[in-house]
Motif scaffolding. Sequence first.
Motif, PDB file in Angstrom:
ATOM      1  N   ASN A   1       9.568  25.568  15.335  1.00 30.60           N
ATOM      2  CA  ASN A   1       9.087  25.977  16.649  1.00 30.60           C
ATOM      3  C   ASN A   1       8.306  27.287  16.547  1.00 30.60           C
ATOM      4  N   GLU A   2       8.810  28.229  15.766  1.00 26.26           N
ATOM      5  CA  GLU A   2       8.134  29.517  15.593  1.00 26.26           C
ATOM      6  C   GLU A   2       6.778  29.337  14.910  1.00 26.26           C
ATOM      7  N   GLU A   3       6.725  28.477  13.897  1.00 26.64           N
ATOM      8  CA  GLU A   3       5.449  28.214  13.213  1.00 26.64           C
ATOM      9  C   GLU A   3       4.452  27.557  14.167  1.00 26.64           C
ATOM     10  N   MET A   4       4.939  26.657  15.002  1.00 20.61           N
ATOM     11  CA  MET A   4       4.054  25.975  15.949  1.00 20.61           C
ATOM     12  C   MET A   4       3.510  26.952  16.986  1.00 20.61           C
ATOM     13  N   ILE A   5       4.354  27.841  17.470  1.00 22.44           N
ATOM     14  CA  ILE A   5       3.908  28.859  18.428  1.00 22.44           C
ATOM     15  C   ILE A   5       2.868  29.764  17.782  1.00 22.44           C
ATOM     16  N   SER A   6       3.129  30.176  16.549  1.00 24.02           N
ATOM     17  CA  SER A   6       2.187  31.030  15.827  1.00 24.02           C
ATOM     18  C   SER A   6       0.864  30.303  15.583  1.00 24.02           C
ATOM     19  N   LEU A   7       0.942  29.051  15.121  1.00 25.41           N
ATOM     20  CA  LEU A   7      -0.272  28.265  14.871  1.00 25.41           C
ATOM     21  C   LEU A   7      -1.093  28.109  16.146  1.00 25.41           C
ATOM     22  N   THR A   8      -0.436  27.751  17.230  1.00 21.75           N
ATOM     23  CA  THR A   8      -1.134  27.556  18.506  1.00 21.75           C
ATOM     24  C   THR A   8      -1.783  28.855  18.969  1.00 21.75           C
ATOM     25  N   GLY A   9      -1.052  29.958  18.852  1.00 25.03           N
ATOM     26  CA  GLY A   9      -1.613  31.250  19.247  1.00 25.03           C
ATOM     27  C   GLY A   9      -2.822  31.629  18.408  1.00 25.03           C
ATOM     28  N   ASN A  10      -2.711  31.435  17.102  1.00 27.82           N
ATOM     29  CA  ASN A  10      -3.831  31.768  16.211  1.00 27.82           C
ATOM     30  C   ASN A  10      -5.039  30.869  16.455  1.00 27.82           C
ATOM     31  N   LEU A  11      -4.800  29.585  16.634  1.00 27.61           N
ATOM     32  CA  LEU A  11      -5.921  28.668  16.895  1.00 27.61           C
ATOM     33  C   LEU A  11      -6.578  28.961  18.236  1.00 27.61           C
TER      34      LEU A  11
END
Length: 181
Positions: free
Chosen positions: A145-155
């Motif tokens: 979940n943390e990686e997905m939040i980070s990925l979405t924020g960065n993208l």
Amino acid sequence: MVTSNTRLLLDRDALLSGSQTAPNAVALFEAGYLLAEVTRLLRAALDVRMRDLGLTGASWRVLANLAREDGLTQIELARRLEVSRVALGQMIDRLAKSGHVERRADARDRRIWRVHLTASAWEIIPALTETASQLRDRTLGVLTNEEMISLTGNLTRLRTHLRSVNRDLDASQWDGRSRGE
């Protein structure tokens, strides 16, 4: 002899193996390549699954864009799908013939045609969404979940920046900057 191309490949291998921190240029190159490759693989997987709904790769993308924002102009749709206006016109013709979309004249400018989903298209949007959600869960489910939040924020941040860069490039076409003036 180690050329700059050889160095780039060596640095890329080091980056991928995790044995050293790669130079920024190599990391950027690899990130760009990976973004394109992941996008291509996801699109191919979705294309296969959408065939079960009777949709081609091109048609489901048109419907998905219209489901997000119904009533786009053909020019707006062509830009979003990165296809020519002629190619999009042919896609719209096929989707109109199959009863999925209809063209309507713009209320303020009769020269502009807006593309709208029909009731029958809205009926299949839940299946299209469910199919995409299942694939998303299967593919992106490898991320925490943390990686997905980070990925979405960065993208999201990258998309915002690229839109700004593209607006600047579009403006440069009109003020002489693109011609080196």
